[in-house]
Design a protein around this motif. Sequence first.
Motif: not given
Length: 432
Positions: A43-52
């Motif tokens: 589990e990470l903390r960040g922006n998964p939508d932009v990463l995807l």
Amino acid sequence: MHKIEKIFDINIVLMTLFSSVETFREEKNIELIYDMEASIPRELRGNPDVLLHVLNKVLTFVCENTDQKEIVLSLDAPEDFVYEEFISFTIKDTHIEKEKIRQFLETGLHDALEMLEGKIVYESDADIQLDLPFKISELGHRRHYRLPDISMLGKKVLLICENEAIAHSIEKMFKYFLYDVDVGFDAFKAQGNDLTPYDILIVDDHLNTEEFEHMIARVQQNIPLKYVLLKDAHIVERKMISVSTNLIKPVTEESVYELIISLFKTQTARREVRSHSKINVIDLEKYLQSNKDHEKCEDQSSKIQESIEAMIEKRRGMDLPILDKSIGEANTKNAGLTYPHELKIFLDTFDRSDLYFREIVNQKSIHKIKEFCIDLERHAKLIGAESMFKLAETLGLIFVYDKLDMLPIYPGKYHIELQKLIEAIKKELQFK
């Protein structure tokens, strides 16, 4: 710029990514493999939508431009992931020109990388390396997978997988759980072709047969061997007598974790002492390779039965929609694009291209014809121009089977198909 941060599971991002580029992978028959180091937090903390979005654009670019049949996306991070660290996303051996890659990275990913505060790394030996900073979900919570029972640790695995990249990736994931892993026929031979020491046997699904399942079932009467098939997600299920479960590609550490729990969840806390009084010797290489050779012969025979001309006519004669909006919108959305914009690009690119196509066919400029057909096929598939895509695919068959004498009939066919498609596109854009 406000930086969005939320907790997400990296495995969910990777599985979503796998699905989002499926159209492009299947179009060129490309295998996508994830190679994850154990240092990657679950589990990470960040922006998964932009990463995807970033990973989708990268893989789409690679799929469209590579001549390779597999892409390995590697994820690596510092061993001591204390709070916030860079995770490296790398792809090697794409066979794409370095300058073309550089232009794509610097123009196509600039805004998204800025939102993630990531960077492009040029000094590595990878063709593409993006270093993106992420935080752990909870301070001090670095261990990602904990098996619920000590009896699930310390197992021995035999992995029969012809794709070295997939085998290497799966091997690392099992070793994370302190599993002893033998990969390939040579490693099995070193054990005397004896299945007795193994807890898990994993075999590529395309090597499996019902006869082999019966053979494994007989072995399972002597030892508690778990037989697992490594499968593509689209393979249809059937009832199998000795198969414990399936390991579905793409394999992630999450799926290996779930596999182990599903195989041993009913086992007691005390590890079973395995009896070696009986040996279970099988010549896996001879048997599995013979299955593979048999399948190849059957496949070749079936292809020979259908003539090249009949195959081309069959594809050309299919009744398909000129413009399927639902397919086009899904394809462009998965690629991070907008449907109306791609329709306009198609118009700008291919309007009056029937004249150019007729010219290069008359000139017998084979290289230009090939390039034109590849470009047409890719654009047509993206916007859901099913009938045009099938025409371009048929032209591709003419080159594959060296039936160039059929080319002169296609400028007229392309002219008619193009006029119908342009009319449909213009009609669609009027409603935007």
